[in-house]
Enzyme design. Structure first.
Site, mmCIF file in Angstrom:
data_model
loop_
_atom_site.group_PDB
_atom_site.id
_atom_site.type_symbol
_atom_site.label_atom_id
_atom_site.label_comp_id
_atom_site.label_asym_id
_atom_site.label_seq_id
_atom_site.Cartn_x
_atom_site.Cartn_y
_atom_site.Cartn_z
ATOM 1 N N ASP A 80 0.829 -1.215 0.000
ATOM 2 C CA ASP A 80 0.000 0.000 0.000
ATOM 3 C C ASP A 80 0.859 1.259 0.000
ATOM 4 O OD1 ASP A 80 0.809 -0.678 2.673
ATOM 5 O OD2 ASP A 80 -0.656 0.749 3.459
ATOM 6 N N GLU A 141 0.067 -1.269 5.597
ATOM 7 C CA GLU A 141 1.139 -0.900 6.527
ATOM 8 C C GLU A 141 0.986 0.543 6.975
ATOM 9 O OE1 GLU A 141 5.228 0.541 7.724
ATOM 10 O OE2 GLU A 141 3.887 1.317 6.211
HETATM 11 ZN ZN LIG Z 1 6.824 2.309 3.888
#
Ligand SMILES: [Zn+2]
Length: 380
Positions: A80, A141
């Protein structure tokens, strides 16, 4: 060995695919297609369904002829990106990649994915004398290490992991802080500000006193704290009854983190205590609600560990002077260290990540790729 042109085109393919957090599906498909073409099978876990995303974490195992004879290791990058990351139009000038200025570039963390995919190509095409390599591509993340949290590490054979997710190629991220995220709600007492102020307790005033009294900013060399947002109140003629504050505290030392969170709490408690008034013969005061969540835990990997030495020695072979680095932020590596997999963070050359000025020198990504290839072959 490493094919620079292919690495570059993989990177460009990846940054052109939109993948805001929870929308990583297309990047995952791209990775899967590349791996399938090399005869590998990638499995996706259920993290996507659990977090409301369109895709889970992608896991791949490569079994080389030396599997079982050398230490297995894991490489990981997240799929992401932060916002604004849609419609990235990468521009290359003199070996440096940038966005066209209105989006991020997405080198965070697609430079890591590109390096790992190139590693796989190299292993499949060249010298086959490698052992067991595990690859993980996580989701979400950037919104709190959510994908890594949901990944089941029981399936891993590796006890040593490398997260390609930071800036300088010669830095080995051996430490990161713990972090608390807090929400405080101060409940005051509503009253007409002009006709009966003595019948009210201003939540804003309580918040102001508390903030003024608490330690914030840089507390010491390894501890920081911040109140980052405050909202409340309804109108100028109403004594405000509710204020919500959001803050955080970080420290490389867990005891100091606890102490800092407690100091912030005490400042609120004291301000609430000070707010006491007597209305109709009854003592009333503001009330505090606190939510405190441990976002991630600190870690410190020793420089004499296999995890550190493998990267340091592989870098030295390439003329890179590798050095330990202590970070001020958390990453998936915090989650994996907490789960018992010794993990460090490697740089890929991504610079000024999380801004529209993000850029990447191709030479750095190339070196990062050579580094991980060399790490794998060093395990013979
Ligand atoms: Zn990163």
């Amino acid at each position: 060995m490493v094919n620079a042109e292919r690495l570059k085109s993989t990177f460009l393919d990846l940054v052109r695919i939109d993948s805001h957090s929870r929308e990583e599906g297309e990047v995952a498909r791209y990775i899967q297609n590349r791996l399938t073409a090399l005869g590998l099978e990638a499995t996706m876990d259920e993290a996507g369904a659990k977090i409301g995303g369109n895709c889970g974490n992608l896991f791949v195992r490569l079994q080389g002829p030396l599997a079982g004879k050398v230490e297995p290791i894991l490489f990981c990058s997240h799929m992401d990106t932060v916002v604004p990351g849609k419609g990235v139009k990468p521009v290359e000038v003199d070996g440096v990649f940038r966005s066209s200025g209105d989006t991020i570039l997405g080198a965070d963390d697609k430079s890591g994915i590109a390096a790992i995919l190139e590693l796989v190509q190299v292993l499949k095409e060249n010298d086959k004398s490698y052992g067991e390599i595990e690859l993980l591509f996580t989701v979400a993340e950037e919104i709190g290490l959510v994908g890594a949290r949901h990944f089941d590490t029981a399936q891993l054979k590796s006890r040593h992991a490398y997260f390609l997710d930071s800036e300088f190629v010669t830095s080995i991220g051996v430490g990161a802080p713990s972090a608390y995220r807090m929400t405080y709600r101060i409940h005051g007492l509503e009253a007409h500000a002009g006709m009966a102020p003595e019948r009210g307790i201003s939540a804003i005033r309580v918040a102001a006193q508390a903030i003024n009294a608490m330690p914030l900013g840089r507390i010491d060399f390894e501890t920081t704290a911040n109140i980052g947002s405050i909202e409340g109140g309804a109108a100028t003629n109403i004594i405000p009854k509710l204020v919500t504050l959001r803050g955080e505290a970080r420290s490389h030392n867990p005891q100091k983190l606890e102490a800092q969170a407690e100091a912030m709490r005490r400042a609120f408690d004291q301000a609430v205590e000070n707010s006491a008034v007597t209305i109709d013969g009854e003592r009333v005061q503001a009330r505090l609600e606190e939510e405190r969540n441990l976002e991630y835990q600190a870690f410190r990997v020793a420089e004499n560990s296999l995890t550190y030495r493998l990267a340091a020695e592989a870098g030295a072979d390439l003329g890179l002077k590798m050095e330990p680095e202590i970070s001020g932020g958390g990453s998936d590596a915090n989650i994996f260290n907490a789960k018992g997999i010794e993990s460090v963070v490697l740089g890929t050359g991504m610079m000024e990540p999380h801004t529209v000025k993000e850029f990447l020198r191709f030479e750095d990504m190339l070196n990062a790729t050579r580094l991980i290839v060399n790490m794998v072959y060093r395990l013979r």
